[in-house]
Design a protein around this motif. Structure first.
Motif, mmCIF file in Angstrom:
data_model
loop_
_atom_site.group_PDB
_atom_site.id
_atom_site.type_symbol
_atom_site.label_atom_id
_atom_site.label_comp_id
_atom_site.label_asym_id
_atom_site.label_seq_id
_atom_site.Cartn_x
_atom_site.Cartn_y
_atom_site.Cartn_z
ATOM 1 N N ALA A 42 0.837 -1.207 0.000
ATOM 2 C CA ALA A 42 0.000 0.000 0.000
ATOM 3 C C ALA A 42 0.869 1.254 0.000
ATOM 4 O O ALA A 42 0.554 2.237 -0.684
ATOM 5 N N HIS A 43 1.987 1.230 0.736
ATOM 6 C CA HIS A 43 2.903 2.383 0.734
ATOM 7 C C HIS A 43 3.509 2.572 -0.661
ATOM 8 O O HIS A 43 3.675 3.703 -1.138
ATOM 9 N N TRP A 44 3.871 1.461 -1.317
ATOM 10 C CA TRP A 44 4.408 1.545 -2.684
ATOM 11 C C TRP A 44 3.386 2.184 -3.622
ATOM 12 O O TRP A 44 3.711 3.073 -4.406
ATOM 13 N N GLN A 45 2.152 1.742 -3.523
ATOM 14 C CA GLN A 45 1.103 2.274 -4.394
ATOM 15 C C GLN A 45 0.884 3.761 -4.145
ATOM 16 O O GLN A 45 0.701 4.547 -5.090
ATOM 17 N N ASP A 46 0.914 4.184 -2.879
ATOM 18 C CA ASP A 46 0.760 5.607 -2.561
ATOM 19 C C ASP A 46 1.898 6.424 -3.164
ATOM 20 O O ASP A 46 1.680 7.496 -3.733
ATOM 21 N N ALA A 47 3.119 5.913 -3.022
ATOM 22 C CA ALA A 47 4.268 6.621 -3.574
ATOM 23 C C ALA A 47 4.220 6.641 -5.103
ATOM 24 O O ALA A 47 4.610 7.622 -5.737
ATOM 25 N N ALA A 48 3.723 5.561 -5.712
ATOM 26 C CA ALA A 48 3.624 5.500 -7.168
ATOM 27 C C ALA A 48 2.683 6.573 -7.709
ATOM 28 O O ALA A 48 2.916 7.147 -8.774
ATOM 29 N N ARG A 49 1.627 6.842 -6.966
ATOM 30 C CA ARG A 49 0.667 7.852 -7.426
ATOM 31 C C ARG A 49 1.204 9.270 -7.262
ATOM 32 O O ARG A 49 0.941 10.144 -8.082
ATOM 33 N N SER A 50 1.963 9.509 -6.191
ATOM 34 C CA SER A 50 2.383 10.877 -5.878
ATOM 35 C C SER A 50 3.824 11.200 -6.254
ATOM 36 O O SER A 50 4.166 12.361 -6.486
ATOM 37 N N GLY A 51 4.683 10.174 -6.291
ATOM 38 C CA GLY A 51 6.107 10.417 -6.500
ATOM 39 C C GLY A 51 6.821 10.890 -5.255
ATOM 40 O O GLY A 51 8.027 11.171 -5.294
ATOM 41 N N THR A 73 14.545 11.350 -7.708
ATOM 42 C CA THR A 73 14.217 12.309 -8.758
ATOM 43 C C THR A 73 14.232 13.713 -8.159
ATOM 44 O O THR A 73 14.125 13.876 -6.937
ATOM 45 N N SER A 74 14.343 14.699 -9.028
ATOM 46 C CA SER A 74 14.420 16.085 -8.549
ATOM 47 C C SER A 74 13.052 16.691 -8.290
ATOM 48 O O SER A 74 12.933 17.756 -7.686
ATOM 49 N N LYS A 75 12.007 16.036 -8.769
ATOM 50 C CA LYS A 75 10.643 16.518 -8.569
ATOM 51 C C LYS A 75 9.702 15.315 -8.527
ATOM 52 O O LYS A 75 10.087 14.201 -8.922
ATOM 53 N N PRO A 76 8.480 15.505 -8.075
ATOM 54 C CA PRO A 76 7.554 14.363 -8.021
ATOM 55 C C PRO A 76 7.258 13.817 -9.412
ATOM 56 O O PRO A 76 6.904 14.558 -10.321
ATOM 57 N N VAL A 77 7.451 12.529 -9.586
ATOM 58 C CA VAL A 77 7.159 11.845 -10.844
ATOM 59 C C VAL A 77 6.414 10.555 -10.514
ATOM 60 O O VAL A 77 6.977 9.655 -9.889
ATOM 61 N N SER A 78 5.159 10.500 -10.909
ATOM 62 C CA SER A 78 4.422 9.261 -10.647
ATOM 63 C C SER A 78 4.896 8.180 -11.599
ATOM 64 O O SER A 78 5.382 8.462 -12.695
ATOM 65 N N TRP A 79 4.802 6.956 -11.174
ATOM 66 C CA TRP A 79 5.159 5.855 -12.052
ATOM 67 C C TRP A 79 3.966 4.926 -12.205
ATOM 68 O O TRP A 79 2.998 5.001 -11.443
ATOM 69 N N GLY A 80 4.022 4.097 -13.205
ATOM 70 C CA GLY A 80 2.864 3.297 -13.580
ATOM 71 C C GLY A 80 2.390 2.356 -12.495
ATOM 72 O O GLY A 80 3.178 1.882 -11.663
ATOM 73 N N PRO A 81 1.102 2.064 -12.500
ATOM 74 C CA PRO A 81 0.579 1.093 -11.546
ATOM 75 C C PRO A 81 1.069 -0.309 -11.879
ATOM 76 O O PRO A 81 1.458 -0.586 -13.010
#
Length: 241
Positions: A42-51, A73-81
């Motif tokens: 769940a923490h991974w999924q939260d981070a994936a959505r927000s970066g 990363t230098s700024k928030p970058v979401s990554w794929g689910p």
């Protein structure tokens, strides 16, 4: 812990597959597999959505950064689910998963041995930690040589020929080596198939196989359909880790 960055993302070589009870991370540089239980998943999924790494507990973030499952990363970058995988049927440890049990005829006999030898040479050409990466590079190169898709009969003959040769091999030859060698064998005849690497659960296990460009698994038992593809290489289905 003080050096944990604010932002991170998952590199392209990390593939994630979400089962209801576990999130599986496959590192296609090394072939290493890691599992996150529901709370960490769940923490991974939260981070994936927000970066934002603030979505993770610091020890978990530090570990994932250390093993290369995340990179700053230098700024928030979401990554794929993650790829969603179905819940496995309860096996209670008693389910059997046969693979590659069909005996082969005699097609492509000489070149089958050469394809297996090439596969073993690739595996032993460098560090054991990067075996998977080398095999993937070889697969990518081989699919570029194809002129047309292999027919189901041609693909089946190639897989069974590799399997026949592998029975007499003095070194380890499992589904990974067999499937890669089958792709190399077919590419020598300018024929293409789709190489698949997938995962199933209960217990978590990996499998590699080939399938025709427009069809299903080649010379595989029905249990192969239990595997969710995490990476496919070949034809228009190609994915890059």
């Amino acid at each position: 812990m003080a050096d944990i960055p604010l932002y991170a993302c998952a590199p392209r070589y990390i593939r994630t597959i979400a089962f209801p009870h576990v999130l599986v991370l496959i590192d296609y540089r090394t072939g290493r597999v890691r599992c996150l239980l529901p709370k960490s998943a769940a923490h991974w999924q939260d981070a994936a959505r927000s970066g934002h790494l603030t979505a993770m507990p610091l020890p978990l973030a530090a570990h994932l950064l250390h093993v290369g499952a995340l990179r700053p990363t230098s700024k928030p970058v979401s990554w794929g689910p993650p790829v969603s995988a179905p819940a496995p049927a309860p096996s209670w440890g008693s389910a059997e998963h046969p693979a590659g049990l069909t005996r082969a005829a005699r097609p492509f006999t000489t070149t089958a041995g050469a394809a297996l030898a090439a596969t073993w040479a690739i595996e032993r050409a460098g560090s054991r930690k990067s075996v998977m990466n080398r095999l993937i590079l070889a697969l990518r190169a081989s699919v570029c040589a194809a002129r047309r898709p292999a027919s189901p009969a041609e693909a089946t003959e190639a897989v069974l020929s590799i399997r026949r040769s592998a029975w007499h091999a003095p070194v380890r030859t499992a589904c990974l080596e067999e499937s890669v060698a089958a792709v190399l064998l077919l590419s020598a005849h300018r024929l293409s198939v789709v190489w698949c690497h997938g995962i199933a659960a209960d217990p978590v296990r990996l499998h590699a196989w080939v399938q025709t460009v427009d069809g299903g698994p080649v010379a595989e038992p029905p249990s192969t359909l239990d595997y969710t593809p995490a990476l496919t290489i070949g034809a228009r289905h190609q994915q890059h880790p």
